[in-house]
Write an enzyme that holds these catalytic residues in place. Sequence first.
Site, short mmCIF file in Angstrom:
data_model
loop_
_atom_site.label_atom_id
_atom_site.label_comp_id
_atom_site.label_asym_id
_atom_site.label_seq_id
_atom_site.Cartn_x
_atom_site.Cartn_y
_atom_site.Cartn_z
N PRO A 2 0.83 -1.21 0.00
CG PRO A 2 -0.14 -1.13 2.12
CD PRO A 2 0.66 -2.01 1.22
CD GLU A 3 3.36 3.52 -4.07
OE1 GLU A 3 3.34 4.74 -4.24
OE2 GLU A 3 3.96 2.74 -4.83
#
Length: 283
Positions: A2-3
């Site tokens: 996840p960014e």
Amino acid sequence: MPELPEVETVRRGLAPVLEGRVIAQARVNRPDLRFPLPDRMAERLTGARVLALRRRSKYILADLSTAETLLIHLGMSGRMLVSGTMLGDFHHDHPAPQKHDHVVLEIEGGARVTFNDARRFGAMDLMATDTAEAHPLLAKLGPEPLGNAFDGAFLAAALAGRRTPIKSALLDQHLVAGLGNIYVCEVLYRAGIAPQRLAGDLTAAQAAALAPVIRDVLDEAIAAGGSSLRDYRQADGELGYFQHVFRVYDREGQPCVTSGCGGTVARIVQSGRSSFYCPTCQR
Ligand code: ZN
């Protein structure tokens, strides 16, 4: 992994479930994730009211009525599941316990938040709220790319004289917080800048022009995450992962989508990570 936009989507999904609510019971099912979990974590969380749910870089911060803040990092494979309450248009019954459910928060009123992380690269910690920003994971982070301190003038000054590729510079969390491999590829594509260009070789105008591109790319991804909160893509109660159409990331060998370009997306490896770019329109 996840960014920033995915983490922000998780935060927005959790906020209506947690903010203003009391953690009726916390269960901590193992002593560690990536790092040891804090001492007496379940005891310290049980009975606390969540005053606010914030995000710093890729970390979610829950400020508690106990003057402590819970830090949550999803790591590579961490997942947040919401059950027992409405999530968007859906209501999910509590699922049967899963193997990698490491931390479970029972919220007053019947909601449950489950942190599941098969690979355990995630992290959680508890620290005093008034010194939260000094936490070792947060202290050295650069400005938030969507915050007021980050603008063209800041970025031009930060990149000036740097002898590293622009790709690496934008991934440097001391320079700007929360940018990861996927979104840096997208940013450089939209800006027409090749990932191997040296940061210090950009003109001040080019460097400054990157700041609004970074904001646009992140804002669009967060908007896509917001729509995923309202539709079938989170129908299993899991937050944060959503279909997002990338223009260049993971498109090696496919035609460049810039109209009239005619180029083909290439992939190179920089600092051990794949960079996708169009050699025709990124210089
Ligand atoms: Zn192109």
